[in-house]
Each structure stands twice: as structure tokens, then as C-alpha cells.
Write an enzyme that holds these catalytic residues in place. Structure first.
Site, PDB file in Angstrom:
ATOM      1  N   ARG A 228       0.598  -0.999  -0.068  1.00 13.68           N
ATOM      2  CA  ARG A 228       0.062   0.086   0.100  1.00 13.68           C
ATOM      3  C   ARG A 228       0.967   1.277   0.043  1.00 13.68           C
ATOM      4  O   ARG A 228       1.917   1.449   0.530  1.00 13.68           O
ATOM      5  CB  ARG A 228      -0.939   0.038   1.218  1.00 13.68           C
ATOM      6  CG  ARG A 228      -1.800  -1.087   1.212  1.00 13.68           C
ATOM      7  CD  ARG A 228      -2.545  -1.146   2.436  1.00 13.68           C
ATOM      8  NE  ARG A 228      -2.057  -1.400   3.478  1.00 13.68           N
ATOM      9  CZ  ARG A 228      -2.333  -1.637   4.862  1.00 13.68           C
ATOM     10  NH1 ARG A 228      -3.843  -1.409   5.198  1.00 13.68           N
ATOM     11  NH2 ARG A 228      -1.775  -1.924   5.968  1.00 13.68           N
TER      12      ARG A 228
ATOM     13  N   ASP B  36       0.829   5.760   0.469  1.00 12.34           N
ATOM     14  CA  ASP B  36       0.270   6.753   1.305  1.00 12.34           C
ATOM     15  C   ASP B  36      -0.273   7.608   0.190  1.00 12.34           C
ATOM     16  O   ASP B  36      -0.059   7.921  -0.992  1.00 12.34           O
ATOM     17  CB  ASP B  36       1.196   7.454   2.096  1.00 12.34           C
ATOM     18  CG  ASP B  36       1.537   6.470   3.249  1.00 12.34           C
ATOM     19  OD1 ASP B  36       0.742   5.480   3.599  1.00 12.34           O
ATOM     20  OD2 ASP B  36       2.897   6.671   3.898  1.00 12.34           O
TER      21      ASP B  36
ATOM     22  N   ARG C 233      10.047   7.771   4.143  1.00 14.04           N
ATOM     23  CA  ARG C 233      10.005   9.174   4.267  1.00 14.04           C
ATOM     24  C   ARG C 233      10.815   9.594   5.493  1.00 14.04           C
ATOM     25  O   ARG C 233      11.465  10.747   5.607  1.00 14.04           O
ATOM     26  CB  ARG C 233       8.689   9.493   4.109  1.00 14.04           C
ATOM     27  CG  ARG C 233       8.010   9.455   2.804  1.00 14.04           C
ATOM     28  CD  ARG C 233       6.401   9.575   2.863  1.00 14.04           C
ATOM     29  NE  ARG C 233       5.911  11.026   3.273  1.00 14.04           N
ATOM     30  CZ  ARG C 233       4.870  11.347   3.513  1.00 14.04           C
ATOM     31  NH1 ARG C 233       3.691  10.363   3.409  1.00 14.04           N
ATOM     32  NH2 ARG C 233       4.506  12.671   3.968  1.00 14.04           N
TER      33      ARG C 233
END
Length: 280
Positions: free
Chosen positions: A74, A76, A221
């Protein structure tokens, strides 16, 4: 047994199905992430656009019935994918070209299906993957970008990419990456095996390439945000090892913006006979 008996009908339906694998490319800028939003505690978000919802709708039109898809990993909100891999069970009589063209024609312009491969029921887009790759791109110059800005993060201060690369090597191997996971991460544990990470520069573009067996929520990130502190001279290269060992998210750097992140794709063993871009 009559021709319309439930047992016979179920067997016929089973034999007319097969598992398909798609390679999907998307610009995540206008989506609230990959996953369909159907949480009971956030009913107001169910109408927000997601890549999964768009893809399932398009595949269902081609299949002539409702289809659910399973992805490799998945992404974001705002994160892009060069090759997201999904699987689904659909009509066996369709051919790969029909799935590619038919599905893409029913998708928004920011999403397309690049390829389709038939497979066996043993294949699983998530659990069959042995690695996942991400790329984070930073425009490192005094002036903000005008072109391609949706695919770039922007840092004014000159970055020491050699120091960033040196710092990043402390993360290679199997570790507890609690210091780089968001508090909202739902993974049962934080141990991940980071295979490779490299920081390089070409002109004004700084790229962070990373591959691991799997990633935690916001892990890439958060790693990039910490590397930026090293690149700007605010922390020494060895500091990243201290952060990793400390397992404390509050000691790491800030979360880097989503725009610069691209899910390059998962990687699978060769026996699945998938395209080379997703094969080990």
C-alpha cells in the site's frame, strides 16, 4: 444430478476463473493513497478517491462482475507507483491484452495498467514478493521547481550526498526500525531487512534508492527526513546509527514530503514468470 444443481454450477464457476496479475502505474497526487477508505470510525472519508477503488471499478467493468484486487504494498496519499503489482480472480476466457486495454480505458488519466500475466492460485501479490523498492527524488537548488514539481521534494540548502550515503549504510541489514515508523503503523513488529540503500546526485537532483523485504508505514519518508539532517550538516553520519539503535521515533528527523516518493515496485522469484522489472 440436474443441469442446474448448485454443486455443478459452483464447479463450473470455479473452472471458468483464473488468477491474473497486473502491473499498475499511477500518479498518486490526486488520491488519498492506495487503500479503499471504508473504516467505520471515519465514514466521512469513504468518498475520498483511492487507487484501489478506481482500479477495482475498472476491472469490474471488464469482468462484468464485482472484482476485488490485492496489492503488493500500500502507498500513502500523494505517493506514486512505477509498477504496483496486484492480483485478482477473474474470467478465464479474457486474454491479457483485453485486461490491459479494457481496464486502462476505464481508469482516470493518472492510472494505467502496463501489463497482465495469467498465474496460478498459489501466487499472492503481497506474500509472494521477496523485496520492495522505493525511490525518493529531491531537487536541490535555490529555486523551487516549475516542471515535474509533483514528483519532487525541494531542498534549498546544498546537500552533502556523500555524507548522506555514508549515514544510510548504517541501516543496511535486519534491524528493528521503530525509530522510522509512524505512530499509526499497524505492523505487528518493526523488524525489517533492508537490502540496499544508496544516495546519489546528478546535477541538481538527489536520489535515494532503497530496497527491503518490506517497509513500515512512513519508513522511507522518515529515513529520508533523517538523511536530510545529515546532508545539511546538522547531524554527523554516525548519528543515524544512534537513532536506529535507540528505536525512538522522536529522535529521528521529520517525515519527508510524499511528493518525492515513488514505489518502484516489488520483486518476485523467477518461477512466477513475471516481467523482468519485478523479477529477482
Amino acid at each position: 444430478m440436474g443441469p442446474d444443481s448448485p454443486v455443478q454450477t459452483a464447479a463450473e464457476n470455479q473452472s471458468s476463473q483464473r488468477r491474473w496479475v497486473l502491473g499498475v502505474e499511477y500518479d498518486g497526487g490526486n488520491f488519498s493513497g492506495w487503500q479503499r477508505l471504508n473504516r467505520r470510525d471515519e465514514p466521512e472519508r469513504r468518498t475520498e478517491p483511492t487507487v484501489q477503488a478506481a482500479l477495482e471499478q475498472a476491472v469490474s467493468i471488464v469482468a462484468g462482475r464485482e472484482i476485488g484486487v490485492v496489492c503488493a504494498g500500500r502507498t500513502d496519499a500523494g505517493v506514486h507507483a512505477a509498477t504496483q503489482v496486484v492480483h485478482f480472480d477473474g474470467p478465464a476466457q479474457r486474454d491479457p491484452r483485453g485486461w490491459v486495454l479494457g481496464t486502462t480505458s476505464n481508469l482516470p488519466p493518472s492510472v494505467c495498467v502496463k501489463w497482465c500475466v495469467p498465474t496460478t492460485d498459489e501466487f499472492h501479490a503481497r506474500f509472494s514478493a521477496r523485496a520492495r523498492r522505493y525511490r525518493y527524488t529531491i531537487l536541490n537548488r535555490a529555486v523551487r521547481p516549475a516542471l515535474q514539481h509533483q514528483y519532487l521534494s525541494w531542498v534549498r540548502k546544498t546537500l552533502d550526498t556523500d555524507a548522506m550515503h555514508q549515514a544510510a549504510q548504517h541501516l543496511v541489514g535486519e534491524h528493528d526500525f521503530s525509530a522510522f515508523r509512524t505512530v499509526h503503523c499497524q505492523a505487528p513488529h518493526a523488524r525489517r531487512d533492508l537490502h540496499h540503500i544508496a544516495v546519489s546526485r546528478e546535477g541538481d537532483l538527489v536520489t535515494v534508492e532503497v530496497q527491503a523485504n518490506a517497509f513500515l508505514h512512513h519508513m522511507v519518508r522518515n529515513i529520508v527526513g533523517s538523511l536530510l539532517l545529515v546532508g545539511q550538516g546538522e547531524r554527523p553520519a554516525g548519528w543515524l546509527r544512534e537513532v536506529l539503535d535507540g528505536r525512538d521515533r522522536s529522535r529521528a528527523g521529520p517525515t519527508a514530503p510524499s511528493a518525492g516518493l515513488v514505489f518502484v515496485g516489488p520483486r518476485y522469484p523467477s518461477h512466477w514468470q513475471l516481467p523482468g522489472e519485478v523479477t529477482l
